[in-house]
Design a protein around this motif. Structure first.
Motif, mmCIF file in Angstrom:
data_model
loop_
_atom_site.group_PDB
_atom_site.id
_atom_site.type_symbol
_atom_site.label_atom_id
_atom_site.label_comp_id
_atom_site.label_asym_id
_atom_site.label_seq_id
_atom_site.Cartn_x
_atom_site.Cartn_y
_atom_site.Cartn_z
ATOM 1 N N GLN A 8 6.276 15.425 3.199
ATOM 2 C CA GLN A 8 5.714 14.942 1.931
ATOM 3 C C GLN A 8 6.027 15.900 0.783
ATOM 4 O OE1 GLN A 8 1.672 14.284 3.210
ATOM 5 N NE2 GLN A 8 2.093 12.147 3.729
ATOM 6 N N HIS A 9 7.096 15.606 0.073
ATOM 7 C CA HIS A 9 7.435 16.364 -1.130
ATOM 8 C C HIS A 9 7.483 15.370 -2.280
ATOM 9 C CE1 HIS A 9 8.269 19.911 1.271
ATOM 10 N NE2 HIS A 9 8.921 19.113 2.098
ATOM 11 N N ILE A 10 6.442 15.369 -3.064
ATOM 12 C CA ILE A 10 6.307 14.366 -4.125
ATOM 13 C C ILE A 10 7.247 14.712 -5.285
ATOM 14 C CG2 ILE A 10 4.670 13.326 -5.757
ATOM 15 C CD1 ILE A 10 4.179 12.653 -2.737
ATOM 16 N N LEU A 33 13.010 -2.635 -0.315
ATOM 17 C CA LEU A 33 12.233 -1.896 0.671
ATOM 18 C C LEU A 33 12.194 -0.445 0.229
ATOM 19 C CD1 LEU A 33 10.977 -2.289 3.686
ATOM 20 C CD2 LEU A 33 12.952 -0.929 4.343
ATOM 21 N N GLU A 34 11.001 0.122 0.170
ATOM 22 C CA GLU A 34 10.909 1.560 -0.090
ATOM 23 C C GLU A 34 10.303 2.241 1.131
ATOM 24 O OE1 GLU A 34 9.274 5.042 -3.087
ATOM 25 O OE2 GLU A 34 8.330 3.076 -3.234
ATOM 26 N N VAL A 35 10.983 3.278 1.604
ATOM 27 C CA VAL A 35 10.457 4.053 2.729
ATOM 28 C C VAL A 35 9.696 5.251 2.164
ATOM 29 C CG1 VAL A 35 11.060 5.460 4.729
ATOM 30 C CG2 VAL A 35 12.285 3.321 4.292
ATOM 31 N N GLY A 36 8.437 5.373 2.547
ATOM 32 C CA GLY A 36 7.615 6.499 2.116
ATOM 33 C C GLY A 36 7.307 6.482 0.629
ATOM 34 N N PRO A 37 6.530 5.512 0.145
ATOM 35 C CA PRO A 37 6.216 5.448 -1.294
ATOM 36 C C PRO A 37 5.381 6.638 -1.774
ATOM 37 C CG PRO A 37 4.837 3.919 -0.050
ATOM 38 C CD PRO A 37 5.862 4.437 0.908
ATOM 39 N N GLY A 38 4.703 7.309 -0.822
ATOM 40 C CA GLY A 38 3.856 8.434 -1.235
ATOM 41 C C GLY A 38 2.837 7.963 -2.249
ATOM 42 N N ALA A 55 6.722 -1.689 0.812
ATOM 43 C CA ALA A 55 6.685 -0.233 0.940
ATOM 44 C C ALA A 55 6.150 0.125 2.326
ATOM 45 C CB ALA A 55 5.798 0.362 -0.148
ATOM 46 N N VAL A 56 6.968 0.876 3.088
ATOM 47 C CA VAL A 56 6.550 1.283 4.436
ATOM 48 C C VAL A 56 6.094 2.731 4.383
ATOM 49 C CG1 VAL A 56 7.231 1.516 6.845
ATOM 50 C CG2 VAL A 56 8.283 -0.254 5.431
ATOM 51 N N GLU A 57 4.848 2.977 4.741
ATOM 52 C CA GLU A 57 4.289 4.329 4.639
ATOM 53 C C GLU A 57 3.561 4.677 5.936
ATOM 54 O OE1 GLU A 57 4.265 7.073 2.189
ATOM 55 O OE2 GLU A 57 3.324 7.799 4.030
ATOM 56 N N ILE A 58 3.828 5.869 6.444
ATOM 57 C CA ILE A 58 3.243 6.283 7.721
ATOM 58 C C ILE A 58 1.836 6.856 7.551
ATOM 59 C CG2 ILE A 58 4.055 8.703 7.771
ATOM 60 C CD1 ILE A 58 4.970 8.138 10.694
ATOM 61 N N ASP A 59 1.568 7.410 6.375
ATOM 62 C CA ASP A 59 0.300 8.110 6.151
ATOM 63 C C ASP A 59 -0.702 7.184 5.443
ATOM 64 O OD1 ASP A 59 -1.762 9.726 5.334
ATOM 65 O OD2 ASP A 59 -0.484 11.335 4.542
ATOM 66 N N PRO A 60 -1.789 6.834 6.123
ATOM 67 C CA PRO A 60 -2.753 5.883 5.547
ATOM 68 C C PRO A 60 -3.298 6.337 4.191
ATOM 69 C CG PRO A 60 -3.476 6.611 7.757
ATOM 70 C CD PRO A 60 -2.188 7.307 7.463
ATOM 71 N N ARG A 61 -3.414 7.666 4.004
ATOM 72 C CA ARG A 61 -3.942 8.119 2.709
ATOM 73 C C ARG A 61 -2.967 7.816 1.583
ATOM 74 N NH1 ARG A 61 -4.825 14.255 3.600
ATOM 75 N NH2 ARG A 61 -2.619 13.885 3.963
ATOM 76 N N MET A 62 -1.670 7.980 1.875
ATOM 77 C CA MET A 62 -0.644 7.666 0.872
ATOM 78 C C MET A 62 -0.582 6.150 0.635
ATOM 79 S SD MET A 62 0.788 10.352 -0.328
ATOM 80 C CE MET A 62 1.264 12.037 -0.036
ATOM 81 N N ALA A 63 -0.692 5.393 1.729
ATOM 82 C CA ALA A 63 -0.665 3.930 1.595
ATOM 83 C C ALA A 63 -1.804 3.481 0.671
ATOM 84 C CB ALA A 63 -0.788 3.279 2.972
ATOM 85 N N LEU A 83 1.873 -0.299 6.885
ATOM 86 C CA LEU A 83 1.487 1.007 7.409
ATOM 87 C C LEU A 83 2.193 1.226 8.742
ATOM 88 C CD1 LEU A 83 -0.392 3.388 6.795
ATOM 89 C CD2 LEU A 83 -2.173 2.218 8.120
ATOM 90 N N GLY A 84 2.959 2.312 8.825
ATOM 91 C CA GLY A 84 3.625 2.594 10.096
ATOM 92 C C GLY A 84 4.865 3.455 9.916
ATOM 93 N N ASP A 85 5.500 3.727 11.046
ATOM 94 C CA ASP A 85 6.710 4.544 11.083
ATOM 95 C C ASP A 85 7.918 3.608 10.979
ATOM 96 O OD1 ASP A 85 8.962 5.968 11.860
ATOM 97 O OD2 ASP A 85 7.879 7.154 13.356
ATOM 98 N N SER A 100 14.623 5.216 -1.230
ATOM 99 C CA SER A 100 13.705 6.168 -0.607
ATOM 100 C C SER A 100 13.971 7.601 -1.033
ATOM 101 C CB SER A 100 13.802 6.083 0.921
ATOM 102 O OG SER A 100 12.910 6.994 1.529
ATOM 103 N N ASN A 101 12.888 8.299 -1.330
ATOM 104 C CA ASN A 101 12.926 9.760 -1.366
ATOM 105 C C ASN A 101 12.614 10.106 0.089
ATOM 106 O OD1 ASN A 101 12.462 12.473 -1.592
ATOM 107 N ND2 ASN A 101 10.721 12.295 -2.984
ATOM 108 N N THR A 102 13.681 10.177 0.881
ATOM 109 C CA THR A 102 13.562 10.130 2.333
ATOM 110 C C THR A 102 12.862 11.358 2.912
ATOM 111 O OG1 THR A 102 15.715 9.054 2.215
ATOM 112 C CG2 THR A 102 14.911 9.610 4.400
#
Ligand code: SAM
Length: 361
Positions: A8-10, A33-38, A55-63, A83-85, A100-102
């Motif tokens: 996570q580097h915003i 599709l955006e991977v990791g919207p943060g 937007a696919v995000e693994i971290d529920p707080r970011m989602a 929400l997911g990987d 994506s900011n991958t």
């Protein structure tokens, strides 16, 4: 709750967020599709242009953050957050553009995932670590040239867009970054080759990047894998396999190949047991369960898992001879190193192996 592995580097520089979205050439009919919207710095800019953003995000707080950011605004109905990987998602919804900011740890699996999609996106604009970005366009002979370079240039057009310094992120990453555009080849530009075959062969060629192809292919591990694949091919095509034992003294060349095993891996080598696996070609279980009827009644016995520990049979010699013939006689590439070969060489190699009924998927 440990999120340090999520990369996570915003991105805090709005100019770079603007440039990323602008260089994706998004049309108002596009699904992006955006991977990791943060926290959504790039997402809000995509929403201004696209018909829809997934937007696919693994971290529920970011989602939750990105969802909150558009709440009550007209863009809300254009945004779908999954929400997911992204790497573990078997089926992704269809999309036209990927942005994506991958997260750096998924760079390689993400690129491979895109390259092998049957219906790839029109355009991908992705932020990577700079060295990874340079690998994508490295040429034969360059120190960064690897299996990723061959695949990305074979299946797509790659353009470097922007260098991005560490200070543009919070927290700053350890290394510099870069934005690249990947445009997968489509239609008649797309090579008429099976991805699995092509990449399966490249995995072997690049297992010892700086050694000769002979060294890469004549290892116990590769020989037994090719033998297993050849047995499967024979079984599927009703070709008899000669399983009579090898006589004493007939197996001299095994000595050479055992010597090769002492070669230490060096920089740029791709271990055969890396996490991505063999793309199916080493799937022992497949061979074990293969009960396809074959020419000989008892030949559909499963290939024993302990094959390599058992006494070798003649088919092992046949496979070794086929590989020797392909490398030495047909392509004359045995003494070359993968780090110096281009896609024409690899195509020649694949064609020659396939002509010997040796397959990699
Ligand atoms: N897009 C934001 C920006 O540019 O400011 C955040 C980018 S940050 C480098 C990477 C984001 O990807 C984080 O929000 C992280 O939680 C998320 N992420 C990490 N691994 C992921 C994965 N496997 N699938 C989906 N999202 C992931």
């Amino acid at each position: 709750f440990n999120t340090s592995s999520y990369g996570q580097h915003i991105l805090k520089n709005p100019g770079i967020a603007d440039a990323i979205v602008q260089k994706a050439f998004i049309k108002e009919t596009d699904t992006v599709l955006e991977v990791g919207p943060g926290t959504g710095n790039i997402s809000i800019r995509i929403l201004e242009k696209a018909k829809k953003l997934i937007a696919v995000e693994i971290d529920p707080r970011m989602a939750a953050e990105v969802t909150k950011r558009v709440q009550g605004k007209p863009e809300q109905r254009k945004l779908e957050v999954l929400l997911g990987d992204v790497i573990k998602m078997e089926t992704l919804p269809e999309f036209d553009v990927l942005v994506s900011n991958t997260p750096y740890q998924i760079s390689s699996p993400l690129v491979f995932k895109i390259l092998q999609m049957p219906k790839p996106p029109r355009c991908c604009v992705l932020m990577f670590q700079r060295e990874f970005a340079l690998r994508l366009t490295a040429k034969p002979g360059d120190s960064l040239y690897c299996r990723l370079s061959v695949n990305s240039q074979f299946w797509a057009k790659i353009t470097h867009i922007l260098k991005v310094g560490k200070k543009n992120f919070s927290p700053p990453p350890l290394v510099e970054s870069a934005v690249v555009r990947i445009e997968p080849k489509v239609g008649s530009d797309r090579p008429n080759v099976s991805f699995e075959e092509w990449d399966g062969m490249l995995r072997i060629c690049f297992n010892r990047r700086n050694k000769t192809l002979r060294a890469s292919w004549f290892t116990k591990e590769v020989l037994s894998m090719v033998e297993r694949n050849y047995r499967i091919w024979c079984s599927l095509n009703n070709v008899a396999v000669d399983d009579s034992p090898i006589e004493e003294g007939e197996d001299d060349e095994v000595m050479d190949m055992d010597l090769q095993e002492n070669v230490e891996p060096s920089a740029g080598d791709e271990p055969l047991d890396e996490e991505e696996g063999w793309g199916g070609i080493m799937d022992v279980d497949d061979a074990d369960n293969d009960t396809t009827p074959s020419f000989f009644g008892n030949n559909n016995a499963p290939v024993p898992k302990t094959q390599s520990k058992r006494r070798k049979t003649r088919v092992a010699l046949l496979v070794r001879e086929k590989i020797r013939k392909v490398l030495e006689d047909d392509t004359k590439l045995a003494d070359q190193r993968s780090g110096k070969l281009d896609e024409t060489d690899f195509l020649k190699l694949l064609y020659a192996f396939n002509s010997e009924n040796i397959h990699f998927s």
